[in-house]
Design a protein around this motif. Sequence first.
Motif, mmCIF file in Angstrom:
data_model
loop_
_atom_site.group_PDB
_atom_site.id
_atom_site.type_symbol
_atom_site.label_atom_id
_atom_site.label_comp_id
_atom_site.label_asym_id
_atom_site.label_seq_id
_atom_site.Cartn_x
_atom_site.Cartn_y
_atom_site.Cartn_z
ATOM 1 N N ALA A 271 39.492 52.757 45.539
ATOM 2 C CA ALA A 271 40.374 51.752 44.937
ATOM 3 C C ALA A 271 39.561 50.497 44.652
ATOM 4 N N GLU A 272 39.677 50.003 43.432
ATOM 5 C CA GLU A 272 39.043 48.742 43.066
ATOM 6 C C GLU A 272 40.058 47.642 43.285
ATOM 7 N N ILE A 273 39.765 46.739 44.221
ATOM 8 C CA ILE A 273 40.778 45.800 44.692
ATOM 9 C C ILE A 273 40.279 44.365 44.670
ATOM 10 N N VAL A 274 41.148 43.484 44.182
ATOM 11 C CA VAL A 274 40.947 42.050 44.316
ATOM 12 C C VAL A 274 42.300 41.475 44.710
ATOM 13 N N HIS A 275 42.304 40.537 45.627
ATOM 14 C CA HIS A 275 43.592 39.966 46.019
ATOM 15 C C HIS A 275 44.092 39.006 44.944
ATOM 16 N N PHE A 276 45.398 38.966 44.778
ATOM 17 C CA PHE A 276 46.024 38.113 43.763
ATOM 18 C C PHE A 276 45.500 36.678 43.829
ATOM 19 N N ASP A 277 45.444 36.099 45.027
ATOM 20 C CA ASP A 277 45.018 34.696 45.169
ATOM 21 C C ASP A 277 43.612 34.485 44.635
ATOM 22 N N GLU B 160 42.526 32.348 41.246
ATOM 23 C CA GLU B 160 41.583 31.237 41.417
ATOM 24 C C GLU B 160 40.366 31.388 40.509
ATOM 25 N N LEU B 161 39.862 32.633 40.362
ATOM 26 C CA LEU B 161 38.640 32.865 39.598
ATOM 27 C C LEU B 161 38.918 33.141 38.123
ATOM 28 N N GLY B 162 40.125 33.639 37.801
ATOM 29 C CA GLY B 162 40.537 33.742 36.408
ATOM 30 C C GLY B 162 40.331 35.074 35.720
ATOM 31 N N SER B 163 39.514 35.971 36.279
ATOM 32 C CA SER B 163 39.291 37.271 35.644
ATOM 33 C C SER B 163 38.638 38.221 36.639
ATOM 34 N N ASN B 164 38.745 39.538 36.353
ATOM 35 C CA ASN B 164 38.087 40.537 37.202
ATOM 36 C C ASN B 164 36.574 40.346 37.196
ATOM 37 N N ALA B 165 36.035 39.993 36.018
ATOM 38 C CA ALA B 165 34.579 39.826 35.907
ATOM 39 C C ALA B 165 34.081 38.716 36.832
ATOM 40 N N LYS B 166 34.783 37.589 36.833
ATOM 41 C CA LYS B 166 34.380 36.483 37.708
ATOM 42 C C LYS B 166 34.635 36.816 39.173
ATOM 43 N N ALA B 167 35.700 37.584 39.432
ATOM 44 C CA ALA B 167 35.978 37.997 40.807
ATOM 45 C C ALA B 167 34.876 38.929 41.309
ATOM 46 N N ARG B 168 34.385 39.797 40.418
ATOM 47 C CA ARG B 168 33.299 40.699 40.791
ATOM 48 C C ARG B 168 32.023 39.907 41.074
ATOM 49 N N GLU B 169 31.733 38.920 40.235
ATOM 50 C CA GLU B 169 30.539 38.084 40.437
ATOM 51 C C GLU B 169 30.598 37.345 41.767
ATOM 52 N N ALA B 170 31.807 36.940 42.150
ATOM 53 C CA ALA B 170 31.975 36.189 43.392
ATOM 54 C C ALA B 170 32.102 37.086 44.623
ATOM 55 N N GLY B 171 32.057 38.397 44.394
ATOM 56 C CA GLY B 171 32.160 39.334 45.501
ATOM 57 C C GLY B 171 33.580 39.515 46.024
ATOM 58 N N LYS B 172 34.544 39.104 45.245
ATOM 59 C CA LYS B 172 35.942 39.218 45.666
ATOM 60 C C LYS B 172 36.589 40.514 45.180
ATOM 61 N N LEU B 173 36.006 41.155 44.189
ATOM 62 C CA LEU B 173 36.505 42.440 43.716
ATOM 63 C C LEU B 173 35.685 43.517 44.417
ATOM 64 N N ARG B 174 36.373 44.360 45.196
ATOM 65 C CA ARG B 174 35.686 45.294 46.082
ATOM 66 C C ARG B 174 36.084 46.740 45.780
ATOM 67 N N ILE B 175 35.240 47.656 46.170
ATOM 68 C CA ILE B 175 35.559 49.082 46.125
ATOM 69 C C ILE B 175 35.912 49.502 47.547
ATOM 70 N N GLU B 176 37.129 49.973 47.741
ATOM 71 C CA GLU B 176 37.597 50.374 49.068
ATOM 72 C C GLU B 176 37.878 51.868 49.101
ATOM 73 N N GLY B 177 37.696 52.461 50.289
ATOM 74 C CA GLY B 177 37.892 53.894 50.459
ATOM 75 C C GLY B 177 39.208 54.264 51.118
ATOM 76 N N LYS B 178 39.258 55.478 51.660
ATOM 77 C CA LYS B 178 40.501 56.050 52.172
ATOM 78 C C LYS B 178 41.073 55.319 53.386
ATOM 79 N N ASP B 179 40.238 54.606 54.122
ATOM 80 C CA ASP B 179 40.713 53.962 55.347
ATOM 81 C C ASP B 179 41.179 52.518 55.132
ATOM 82 N N TYR B 180 41.111 52.051 53.899
ATOM 83 C CA TYR B 180 41.503 50.660 53.643
ATOM 84 C C TYR B 180 43.012 50.494 53.800
#
Length: 372
Positions: A328-334, A338-358
């Motif tokens: 699952a590719e996940i970024v929290h709403f907040d 705050e960052l304005g886009s998935n691309a900026k969230a990814r750059e800031a390390g806020k967009l993460r790849i999570e597995g089955k135990d998340y």
Amino acid sequence: MLQAGIVGLPNVGKSTLFNAVTRTRKAEAANYPFCTIDPNLGVVTVPDERLAVLSKISGSSKLIPAAIEFVDIAGLVEGASDGAGLGNKFLANIREVDAIVQVVRCFENDDIIHELGSVDPLRDIEIINSELILADLAALEKRKDSRVKKAKGGDKEAKKEVALAEKLIPHLDQGNPAITADLNDEEKKLMTKEFFLLSAKRTIFACNVAEDDLGAAQADPDSFPMVKAVRDYAADTFGAEAIVISARIEEEMIDLDPEEAAEFLSDMGIKDSGVSALIKSVYHLLGLQTYLTTGEKETRAWTIYAGDKAPQAAGVIHGDFERGFIAAEIVHFDDLVELGSNAKAREAGKLRIEGKDYVMRDGDVVEFRFNV
């Protein structure tokens, strides 16, 4: 879909509240007891301001909120556990719901008849709770008697049920609801899955105040003796919440669009009638939370249970998503806002790849990867 049952004595505002939360006029709200006989059902959307915010980021053309179901149940009277009034029908209907919204009248009005001739919210609550407890006692005694022989014969499950019944009966006999019993996790699970006790239902209280009192009662609820009494009782007896509402104000807005409703409330000096807060509180009372998906086509709120992991959340969209879950590719709403886009969230390390135990968080914005 999980259900919340709206209960209370006759003429406390149950049907008016049902009409308000469902934005319908399904329930007859009349100035006499038992105007509701058969339960009314209505799907209620859960207010979520995050959807509109996300839609602006992704350019969505459609918003789909989460939803739950409310049930307007016939009014209960003293003696319902013995069949008085519509008691047996009431108890059967409430047994089917997942949580209880107990409407309590917290206003004086000589034009609206109270079943008992006076307004006393704590007395009203005690009547309802007593009837639920008495019905539970009868059910427990019957269940215990039916299991004793098997328990003596060595049946392990029967032994557990008898032991739990023997633990709950004195607790209920003292006038305490089953939900407040001191039980371990195994006992709680058994009570929930097998006993179906009425007083074990999660409960929230709706303090129904007069239109003119709503703003002041929301601002300082403890300054209104009736509201304070209900809030204190809810916290001390159930560890529960009490929401201040005016069902009558909300019902007057049924035919208004959101902008007109906001203007109507503003003219009265009120931000919210209390019903939005009530719906949100009931949603969480049911143990639910929301994750979000967004794209050009739609922004949508998906309902899951608190504690669900990523594959379970994916399965809410489609069973194939859960069976073929990869990540699952996940970024929290907040963070996304705050960052304005998935691309900026990814750059800031806020967009993460999570597995089955998340374990999912309320407000996660998700894109699932799967392969079937």
